[in-house]
Design an enzyme around this catalytic site. Structure first.
Site, PDB file in Angstrom:
ATOM      1  N   LYS A 109      95.443  30.080 -68.273  1.00  0.00           N
ATOM      2  CA  LYS A 109      95.196  28.738 -68.802  1.00  0.00           C
ATOM      3  C   LYS A 109      96.523  28.015 -68.997  1.00  0.00           C
ATOM      4  O   LYS A 109      97.478  28.607 -69.545  1.00  0.00           O
ATOM      5  CB  LYS A 109      94.454  28.826 -70.140  1.00  0.00           C
ATOM      6  CG  LYS A 109      93.018  29.285 -69.979  1.00  0.00           C
ATOM      7  CD  LYS A 109      92.156  28.164 -69.424  1.00  0.00           C
ATOM      8  CE  LYS A 109      90.711  28.621 -69.345  1.00  0.00           C
ATOM      9  NZ  LYS A 109      89.828  27.562 -68.834  1.00  0.00           N
ATOM     10  N   ASP A 139      94.483  27.320 -64.574  1.00  0.00           N
ATOM     11  CA  ASP A 139      93.382  26.402 -64.903  1.00  0.00           C
ATOM     12  C   ASP A 139      93.868  25.437 -65.980  1.00  0.00           C
ATOM     13  O   ASP A 139      94.174  25.854 -67.099  1.00  0.00           O
ATOM     14  CB  ASP A 139      92.178  27.200 -65.416  1.00  0.00           C
ATOM     15  CG  ASP A 139      90.952  26.311 -65.649  1.00  0.00           C
ATOM     16  OD1 ASP A 139      91.055  25.084 -65.494  1.00  0.00           O
ATOM     17  OD2 ASP A 139      89.882  26.867 -65.993  1.00  0.00           O
ATOM     18  N   GLU A 165      93.140  25.178 -60.747  1.00  0.00           N
ATOM     19  CA  GLU A 165      91.783  24.738 -61.083  1.00  0.00           C
ATOM     20  C   GLU A 165      91.853  23.468 -61.933  1.00  0.00           C
ATOM     21  O   GLU A 165      92.556  23.429 -62.942  1.00  0.00           O
ATOM     22  CB  GLU A 165      91.119  25.886 -61.854  1.00  0.00           C
ATOM     23  CG  GLU A 165      89.656  25.718 -62.130  1.00  0.00           C
ATOM     24  CD  GLU A 165      89.064  27.014 -62.714  1.00  0.00           C
ATOM     25  OE1 GLU A 165      89.485  28.137 -62.322  1.00  0.00           O
ATOM     26  OE2 GLU A 165      88.185  26.907 -63.587  1.00  0.00           O
ATOM     27  N   ASP A 193      86.401  22.404 -60.974  1.00  0.00           N
ATOM     28  CA  ASP A 193      85.489  23.067 -61.921  1.00  0.00           C
ATOM     29  C   ASP A 193      84.697  21.997 -62.675  1.00  0.00           C
ATOM     30  O   ASP A 193      83.530  21.743 -62.363  1.00  0.00           O
ATOM     31  CB  ASP A 193      86.294  23.964 -62.875  1.00  0.00           C
ATOM     32  CG  ASP A 193      85.429  24.582 -63.969  1.00  0.00           C
ATOM     33  OD1 ASP A 193      84.186  24.535 -63.859  1.00  0.00           O
ATOM     34  OD2 ASP A 193      85.968  25.110 -64.974  1.00  0.00           O
ATOM     35  N   LYS A 217      79.432  27.897 -62.010  1.00  0.00           N
ATOM     36  CA  LYS A 217      79.008  28.640 -63.200  1.00  0.00           C
ATOM     37  C   LYS A 217      77.499  28.499 -63.304  1.00  0.00           C
ATOM     38  O   LYS A 217      76.975  27.381 -63.210  1.00  0.00           O
ATOM     39  CB  LYS A 217      79.680  28.060 -64.443  1.00  0.00           C
ATOM     40  CG  LYS A 217      81.205  28.093 -64.299  1.00  0.00           C
ATOM     41  CD  LYS A 217      81.945  27.677 -65.533  1.00  0.00           C
ATOM     42  CE  LYS A 217      83.441  27.790 -65.244  1.00  0.00           C
ATOM     43  NZ  LYS A 217      84.300  27.693 -66.367  1.00  0.00           N
TER      44      LYS A 217
HETATM   45  O1  LIG Z   1      87.308  31.802 -65.013  1.00  0.00           O
HETATM   46  C1  LIG Z   1      87.692  32.624 -65.869  1.00  0.00           C
HETATM   47  O2  LIG Z   1      88.574  33.458 -65.637  1.00  0.00           O
HETATM   48  C2  LIG Z   1      87.085  32.644 -67.238  1.00  0.00           C
HETATM   49  C3  LIG Z   1      86.124  31.584 -67.598  1.00  0.00           C
HETATM   50  C4  LIG Z   1      86.757  30.286 -68.000  1.00  0.00           C
HETATM   51  O3  LIG Z   1      87.926  30.057 -67.759  1.00  0.00           O
HETATM   52  C5  LIG Z   1      85.981  29.320 -68.705  1.00  0.00           C
HETATM   53  C6  LIG Z   1      84.817  29.695 -69.318  1.00  0.00           C
HETATM   54  C7  LIG Z   1      84.125  28.832 -70.174  1.00  0.00           C
HETATM   55  C8  LIG Z   1      84.545  27.562 -70.344  1.00  0.00           C
HETATM   56  C9  LIG Z   1      85.641  26.955 -69.601  1.00  0.00           C
HETATM   57  O4  LIG Z   1      86.451  26.191 -70.434  1.00  0.00           O
HETATM   58  C10 LIG Z   1      86.515  27.930 -68.825  1.00  0.00           C
HETATM   59  C11 LIG Z   1      86.900  27.257 -67.501  1.00  0.00           C
HETATM   60  O5  LIG Z   1      87.325  26.114 -67.534  1.00  0.00           O
HETATM   61  O6  LIG Z   1      86.801  27.777 -66.401  1.00  0.00           O
HETATM   62 MG   LIG Z   2      87.932  25.939 -65.389  1.00  0.00          MG
END
Ligand SMILES: O=C(O)CCC(=O)C1=CC=C[C@@H](O)[C@@H]1C(=O)O
Ligand SMILES: [Mg+2]
Length: 329
Positions: A109, A139, A165, A193, A217
């Site tokens: 992140k 991300d 991302e 995303d 997702k």
């Molecule tokens: O993709 C991953 O490694 C974990 C999942 C993840 O990052 C997320 C899960 C749930 C909410 C989101 O803010 C976030 C994402 O942005 O992809």
């Molecule tokens: Mg994301």
């Protein structure tokens, strides 16, 4: 397809739990979720608390699919997954990575509010130092504007990035970042995303040619079948990721990843490792970089132990009532 369950059928088995997180993620330290059981198994309804009912309706459709319909046949039985590193200080990276065991890919992140680019560079560099051969993706959750994204990805790409991302919020912005990175001579693949799961039309970003791949997702897209359809129509490589759900939600993510005709990237489905506990005795967590596709059965004792306080349970049941009414309308 079985008829859509009545509200009473959902309420009959509904449990609301609050699970402590090991590491703060998305500002969350306790993840609340509602689970119910139908003829096909468990379903999970866990739109984040700030989401409106219309958006939450897709999450309920996904939970009902899991519990009343089950999943399409799998094409593979193990799903490679990435480790997920929240916006922690660089010094905490080894401890976070350790929880995931061996992995070939890591998602980091970046662009967290209140932090600087230097924090991102330090965190991503710490991941690279710990795992010299891993594929690293970042991300930003739309946390940059276009010039910030171009600068940050220019810097971060020095450690070798698999893709970035959602660097910026808008579809036009994604296209602009892609163009400018190529011009600058640091092309980084762009994954969409939020531009898939939060748009009224999840295919808009693909049609605009604004991304190289899409993140899908199950819950925000309304179920495994709808997500499969979106990927087929988008015509782009897809990465399946979690909604920060328990093993029950992860089970649905695995079903999607297992049913996709192509799965070129590791999936973001290892997030149960960010929780201090889960609601099943057999948590769907990575083993040697992958999760074996299998059922997730909630355990009565764990549901009891992590039961949400009465007032939060009422909040979730009210939300379930409203959102169920929306889907019936
Ligand atoms: O993709 C991953 O490694 C974990 C999942 C993840 O990052 C997320 C899960 C749930 C909410 C989101 O803010 C976030 C994402 O942005 O992809
Ligand atoms: Mg994301």
């Amino acid at each position: 397809m079985p008829p859509f369950p009545t509200l009473d059928e959902l309420l009959a088995t509904a449990k609301v739990v609050s699970l402590p997180m090991r590491v703060k993620f998305r500002g969350i330290t306790e993840r609340e979720t509602l689970l119910f059981r139908g003829p096909a198994g468990w379903g999970e309804f866990c739109p984040f608390p700030e989401y409106g009912d219309a958006e939450a309706a897709r999450w309920l459709a996904a939970a009902v699919e899991a519990a009343w319909q089950g999943f399409p046949p799998p094409l593979r039985d193990t799903i490679p997954v990435n480790a997920t590193v929240p916006a922690v200080p660089a010094a905490r990276v080894p401890e976070v990575l350790e929880r995931f065991g061996r992995v070939d890919a890591v998602k980091v992140k970046v662009a967290e509010r209140g932090q600087e680019l230097a924090d991102d560079v330090a965190r991503v560099t710490a991941v690279r130092d710990a795992l010299p051969d891993a594929a690293i993706r970042v991300d930003a959750n739309a946390g940059w504007d276009v010039p910030q994204a171009v600068e940050a990805l220019g810097r971060l790409s020095a450690v070798g990035l698999e893709y970035a991302e959602q660097p910026v919020p808008q579809i036009e912005g994604l296209a602009e970042v892609r163009r400018r990175l190529v011009q600058q001579g640091t092309p980084v693949l762009i994954a969409a995303d939020e531009s898939v799961r939060k748009e009224d039309d999840p295919l808009k970003v693909a049609r605009a040619g604004a991304a190289d791949l899409i993140v899908v997702k199950v819950a925000p897209l309304g179920g495994v079948r709808r997500a499969l359809d979106i990927v087929a129509q988008a015509g782009l490589p897809a990465v399946v990721s979690s909604a920060l759900d328990t093993s029950v939600g992860i089970r649905a993510g695995l079903a999607l990843a297992a049913a996709l005709p192509e799965l070129p990237y590791a999936c973001g489905l290892g997030t149960v490792r960010l929780f201090a506990s889960d609601i099943t005795q057999d948590p769907l967590v990575p083993d040697d970089g992958a999760i074996r596709v299998r059922e997730a059965v909630a355990d009565e004792g764990l549901l009891e132990r992590y039961a949400a306080p009465a007032e939060r349970r009422e909040w979730w049941l009210d939300r379930l009532r409203r959102v169920h009414a929306l889907l019936e309308a």
